[in-house]
Design an enzyme around this catalytic site. Sequence first.
Site, PDB file in Angstrom:
ATOM      1  N   ARG A   8      20.383 -79.870 110.418  1.00 15.07           N
ATOM      2  CA  ARG A   8      18.749 -80.358 110.347  1.00 15.07           C
ATOM      3  C   ARG A   8      18.521 -81.395 109.277  1.00 15.07           C
ATOM      4  O   ARG A   8      17.831 -82.279 109.308  1.00 15.07           O
ATOM      5  CB  ARG A   8      17.835 -79.120 110.116  1.00 15.07           C
ATOM      6  N   SER A  35      11.510 -77.389 106.134  1.00 16.29           N
ATOM      7  CA  SER A  35      12.597 -76.644 106.665  1.00 16.29           C
ATOM      8  C   SER A  35      13.200 -77.479 107.812  1.00 16.29           C
ATOM      9  O   SER A  35      14.631 -77.561 108.068  1.00 16.29           O
ATOM     10  CB  SER A  35      12.067 -75.193 107.420  1.00 16.29           C
ATOM     11  N   GLU A  56       1.731 -75.018 117.579  1.00 11.37           N
ATOM     12  CA  GLU A  56       2.650 -75.628 118.428  1.00 11.37           C
ATOM     13  C   GLU A  56       2.085 -76.151 119.619  1.00 11.37           C
ATOM     14  O   GLU A  56       2.640 -77.284 120.175  1.00 11.37           O
ATOM     15  CB  GLU A  56       3.771 -74.806 118.459  1.00 11.37           C
ATOM     16  N   HIS A 107      16.840 -74.480 113.308  1.00 12.09           N
ATOM     17  CA  HIS A 107      16.988 -72.929 113.338  1.00 12.09           C
ATOM     18  C   HIS A 107      17.359 -72.392 114.709  1.00 12.09           C
ATOM     19  O   HIS A 107      16.607 -71.609 115.179  1.00 12.09           O
ATOM     20  CB  HIS A 107      15.851 -72.514 112.642  1.00 12.09           C
ATOM     21  N   ARG A 165      20.390 -74.050 111.127  1.00 11.93           N
ATOM     22  CA  ARG A 165      19.885 -73.876 109.834  1.00 11.93           C
ATOM     23  C   ARG A 165      20.946 -73.963 108.763  1.00 11.93           C
ATOM     24  O   ARG A 165      20.867 -74.937 107.831  1.00 11.93           O
ATOM     25  CB  ARG A 165      19.407 -72.517 109.817  1.00 11.93           C
TER      26      ARG A 165
END
Lengths: 313, 304
Positions: A8, A35, A56, A107, A165
């Site tokens: 990421r 994130s 979303e 993730h 992640r």
Amino acid sequence: MASEMSTREAYGHALVELGKENENIVVLDADLSRSTMTSFFAAQFPERFFDCGIAEQNMMSIAAGLAASGKTVFASTFAVFASGRCYDQVRMSIAQPRQNVKIVATHGGVTVGEDGFSHHSIEDLALFCSFPGFTVVVPADAIETTQAVRTAANTYGPFYIRLSRPKTPLVYADNYRFVLGKAVTMRGGKDVTIIACGLMVDKALQAVDDLAREGIECRVVNMPTLKPLDEDAIIRAAEETGAILTVEEHLQHGGLGSRVSQVVAKHHPVPMSFLAIKDFYSSSGKGEELLEVHGLTVEGIQKEVRALVERKG
Amino acid sequence: MPSKKRGAKRVNPLASAPKISAEATSSKRASIAKPLSEEEMRMVAKKLRRHIITMTATAGSGHPGGSLSSVEIVTTLFFNVLRHDPKDPRWPERDRFVLSKGHGAPVLYSALAETGYFPVEELLELRKLNSRMQGHTDMATTPGVEMTAGALGQGLSFGIGIALAARLDSRDYRVYVLLGDGECDEGQVWEAAMAAAHYNVDNLVAIVDRNRQQIDGWTYEVMDTEPMAEKWRSFGWHVIEVDGHDLGQILPAFNKAKRMKGKPTAIIAHTIKGKGVSFMENNPDFHGKAPTPEEAEKALKELE
């Protein structure tokens, strides 16, 4: 590049580079930009970044509208939300009209870890591979991620790129060149082929030295593009090594193993084995602990290879 | 123009769409039809109603009710409001009409045919295999269709995307999204309502076809969406309420929306489902059922 980096983070940096080169790129996020690392892009190009909030479905349809107006759109959130939360929006407005939207989800898998089941994305590859015309990529490390993201930006059509992640080791050198739809033989071998994607490529590479000492020569193939699949590489592996083990951080159904087995069954049936997330939802825990629960470890791979070689006879 | 660079690189998935030409990037072009008078629009509206009846009856299925309720809205847009060019459906400077209630395909196809996007005869291909008249709208198939729709609640978000692209590209086109009032049951409509106000997209207009009926009955029985106008207002929208069959009210509402700066406009158009055909009006049976040949004959007689 450091010896390890999360995929990421590589994505976050890659987006900034692409943003500098291509003013047509627009990035969306759903309140997870720090994130998913789209925050790097947001800081550099605030006018081309839209935070859609925790919505979303709205984000995916906005992405489609931007793409319909000629934009190259990257939309990011966690894999579990990108796949489950807005399946219909992606299906109707991105997949069917073949829109130029790149869904880059971070993730993925169970290595999300402590957040627990609600955040473990174990069905996402099956869901995205189910869309006709979608390209699905699971990079093995930060270097492949950078390449894959760049390829997506320069290739018209809908993409799903699944990232992770944790910080993970690099399996490629800086000069690696990702080719969409092509598998990469990471290591040669004649007794069995391990086909892996994502973080499992590194595990597979770690597993094979011990096996070699035992006299089992493993071919290790990285299959970063799940759709379209490199059928030739799979058929060659079946013909030349006579047995295939797939390893993935995803349910056994609908992901890498399912897809590879269809090719093998049709073209050159050989004994196969599948290491994947088992058919249950996991608890909270450290990423490595969770991988162990599902046998997705160096030892787990070795055990599976030995059994497979025995079956092959 | 950046759009030209883009055009060269990408493969256009809309095979039926003509290529964007260099002159097409100008916002001024000669081929835009001249606006119609109210009386002329009334004639067009009747024609669209006849098409809706004929095409659904020929197909043997489809959604006449919600198409008939939207006729005056769609007529006003296509014949008096939209800056568009039927000869160049992908003209980058065009105003966009997004049909979020994708089952309203018959009214949209009728307007597209009458403005010259494709021959009127093609309307009779509705719902046939491989035709351009898909059961629900399909942007990859039909010239002039901006969005693939059918699953409800998504068009307003899609419209926001188009409206934001206008801002990024410094274009002055406007985006009109037609929603059903039953469609407003969908949570995504309100995600979009919140986002549009948050982004201050004043080039976006939502029109709610408030015919007060959905498949299972009256909206107040199935899922009460009142107070509709207050909902939009509280989400930060400029709200106008009109009689959705009164051409004298609809056009001024669109003009008022154009003058509103800093916030999106919602036009709540009070309509009658099945409007124009006595036995279809306020009859939820005709939401998703085509008239029989006998019913169609009767309906067309009423629409002479």
